[in-house]
Design a protein around this motif. Structure first.
Motif, PDB file in Angstrom:
ATOM      1  N   VAL A 157       0.850  -1.267  -0.133  1.00 42.56           N
ATOM      2  CA  VAL A 157       0.069  -0.126   0.116  1.00 42.56           C
ATOM      3  C   VAL A 157       0.838   1.136  -0.033  1.00 42.56           C
ATOM      4  O   VAL A 157       0.554   2.194  -0.669  1.00 42.56           O
ATOM      5  CB  VAL A 157      -0.901  -0.252   1.200  1.00 42.56           C
ATOM      6  N   PHE A 158       1.978   1.228   0.650  1.00 40.71           N
ATOM      7  CA  PHE A 158       3.166   2.352   0.532  1.00 40.71           C
ATOM      8  C   PHE A 158       3.403   2.796  -0.992  1.00 40.71           C
ATOM      9  O   PHE A 158       3.533   3.664  -1.230  1.00 40.71           O
ATOM     10  CB  PHE A 158       4.038   2.238   1.795  1.00 40.71           C
ATOM     11  N   VAL A 159       3.891   1.577  -1.656  1.00 38.20           N
ATOM     12  CA  VAL A 159       4.513   1.570  -2.864  1.00 38.20           C
ATOM     13  C   VAL A 159       3.156   2.373  -3.873  1.00 38.20           C
ATOM     14  O   VAL A 159       3.566   3.335  -4.326  1.00 38.20           O
ATOM     15  CB  VAL A 159       4.941   0.415  -3.359  1.00 38.20           C
ATOM     16  N   ASP A 160       1.990   1.617  -3.589  1.00 34.58           N
ATOM     17  CA  ASP A 160       1.037   2.111  -4.654  1.00 34.58           C
ATOM     18  C   ASP A 160       0.707   3.757  -4.249  1.00 34.58           C
ATOM     19  O   ASP A 160       0.407   4.275  -5.200  1.00 34.58           O
ATOM     20  CB  ASP A 160       0.068   1.063  -4.227  1.00 34.58           C
ATOM     21  N   PHE A 161       0.521   4.013  -2.942  1.00 35.54           N
ATOM     22  CA  PHE A 161       0.271   5.443  -2.595  1.00 35.54           C
ATOM     23  C   PHE A 161       1.174   6.247  -2.933  1.00 35.54           C
ATOM     24  O   PHE A 161       0.789   7.254  -3.528  1.00 35.54           O
ATOM     25  CB  PHE A 161       0.308   5.433  -0.916  1.00 35.54           C
ATOM     26  N   MET A 162       2.548   6.027  -2.880  1.00 33.16           N
ATOM     27  CA  MET A 162       3.805   7.114  -3.371  1.00 33.16           C
ATOM     28  C   MET A 162       3.743   7.063  -4.944  1.00 33.16           C
ATOM     29  O   MET A 162       3.793   8.151  -5.363  1.00 33.16           O
ATOM     30  CB  MET A 162       4.957   6.498  -2.777  1.00 33.16           C
ATOM     31  N   ALA A 163       3.328   5.949  -5.530  1.00 33.79           N
ATOM     32  CA  ALA A 163       3.462   6.031  -7.243  1.00 33.79           C
ATOM     33  C   ALA A 163       2.130   6.843  -7.642  1.00 33.79           C
ATOM     34  O   ALA A 163       2.213   7.604  -8.573  1.00 33.79           O
ATOM     35  CB  ALA A 163       3.283   4.436  -7.585  1.00 33.79           C
TER      36      ALA A 163
END
Length: 306
Positions: free
Chosen positions: A291-297
Motif C-alpha cells: 500500500v505504501f508503494v502504490d500510494f507513493m506512485a
C-alpha cells in the motif's frame, strides 16, 4: 544443474541460511543476522554442499563469493521462498489489514515529500513509518530496511524496484527578487544574477543546473551567492527573495500555484530525474509495503503533473 532432494523443514532451514550468506557475502554477518555463530553457518553450508554434490561458495580468509553453480542455485532458492511467501499472503489477503512498522530510507531531498508522506499516514493510520533521511548509500538488507527511495538507476541485483515517477527541475525566484534584480530572459543573463546552489553532501560536488544556452551548450560557472548541502534552506532563501534556485518541481508546485515563487527559462532547463523504491528481492511485497508503494506512485507527483 539438476538437484534431486526432498523438501523438509531442515532443508528449508538450510536454504534460508544459504540465501542469508549469499546476500551478506559473509558467514560472520549471516550468523549475526540469524543469531548463530559463523562456524554454525559454515557447517550448514558445508552439509548443503555435500548433499547437493557441488561447491556453492568460493571461500577465502577475507570474503566468500558464489560459484556459478551457487549463483544458479540462489535464483532457484529465491523463487522457492517467494512462492511460499506469496502463497501465505494470498491466503491471508482477505483478512489482512496493513499495520506495523515500515522502515524506509529516503534521500535528504525526500524531506520535501512530507506532504505526501503525511497524507499516507492519514490514509493508513495503523502503519507506523520509521523514516531515515540520508544521502549515503545504505545497504537495504544489512541495515534492515523494508525499502529505500532513491533517484537514478537501480544497480543492486538483490533488490526489486518500481518507479515512483519522473520529476523535472524549475528555475525559480520570488516576485520581490525579480523586482529588484530583473527577470532573466536568456540563459546568458544568469551571469548577473544571484544563484543559490546545492552541494551534494556525499561527494562535495555542486549540483549542475543543466541550463542550455542558444548554442545548445550548458551554461557553466554560474555566480554563487549561497551554497547549501540541503534543499530546504535553498527553498527558504529563494522565497525570501535572496536569489534564484533550481529545484524539483514537486517541491515548488504549491508555491508556484500560490504565486510566492515564479519559474523562468522553462525551455532552457534540461534537468530531470526518476524516483524509485527498492526492496529485497527475497521478500514478497507485504501488505504494508504494497500500500505504501502504490500510494507513493499514485500521489507523489500528482500535483506536479496535473
Amino acid at each position: 544443474m539438476s538437484v534431486n532432494m526432498s523438501i523438509s523443514t531442515d532443508s528449508l532451514g538450510a536454504l534460508s541460511v544459504f540465501i542469508q550468506a549469499a546476500d551478506a557475502r559473509s558467514f560472520t554477518v549471516a550468523g549475526r543476522q540469524l543469531g548463530v555463530s559463523s562456524s554454525a553457518v559454515g557447517k550448514a553450508i558445508a552439509r548443503l554442499e555435500e548433499r547437493l554434490g557441488v561447491r556453492l561458495f568460493h571461500r577465502s580468509t577475507r570474503a566468500i563469493t558464489l560459484t556459478p553453480e551457487g549463483s544458479l542455485f540462489l535464483e532457484r532458492c529465491r523463487r522457492i521462498f517467494c512462492e511460499m511467501e506469496a502463497a501465505e499472503l494470498e491466503l491471508s489477503q482477505t483478512r489482512a489489514h496493513p499495520s506495523g512498522v515500515l522502515r524506509v530510507s529516503l534521500p535528504l531531498v525526500g524531506m520535501l515529500m512530507m506532504p505526501t508522506l503525511s497524507a499516507f499516514m492519514r490514509a493508513w493510520p495503523e502503519i507506523e513509518l520509521d523514516l531515515d533521511f540520508t544521502d549515503r548509500l545504505v545497504d537495504v538488507i544489512e541495515e534492515g530496511f523494508d525499502a529505500v527511495i532513491r533517484t537514478g538507476e537501480a544497480s543492486d541485483s538483490r533488490l526489486m524496484t518500481r518507479s515512483l515517477g519522473e520529476f523535472h527541475y524549475k528555475l525559480v525566484g520570488a516576485p520581490a527578487y525579480f523586482k529588484q534584480y530583473g527577470v532573466p530572459r536568456t540563459p546568458a543573463d544568469l551571469a548577473t544574477h544571484r544563484c543559490l546552489l546545492h552541494r551534494y553532501p556525499s561527494t562535495g560536488k555542486l549540483e549542475e543546473w543543466f541550463v542550455v544556452g542558444a548554442e545548445g551548450t550548458p551554461i557553466e560557472n554560474l555566480p554563487r551567492a549561497y551554497v547549501s548541502s540541503a534543499i530546504e534552506p535553498l527553498l527558504n532563501m529563494t522565497e525570501r527573495g535572496l536569489g534564484l534556485a533550481c529545484l524539483p518541481d514537486f517541491a515548488v508546485y504549491d508555491r508556484l500555484s500560490e504565486g510566492t515563487l515564479v519559474s523562468v527559462l522553462d525551455e532552457a532547463i534540461q534537468h530531470s530525474g526518476t524516483f524509485r523504491i527498492l526492496w529485497p528481492s527475497s521478500r514478497h511485497l507485504s501488505p504494508k509495503l504494497r500500500v505504501f508503494v502504490d500510494f507513493m506512485a499514485e500521489n507523489l507527483f500528482a500535483d506536479a503533473s496535473s
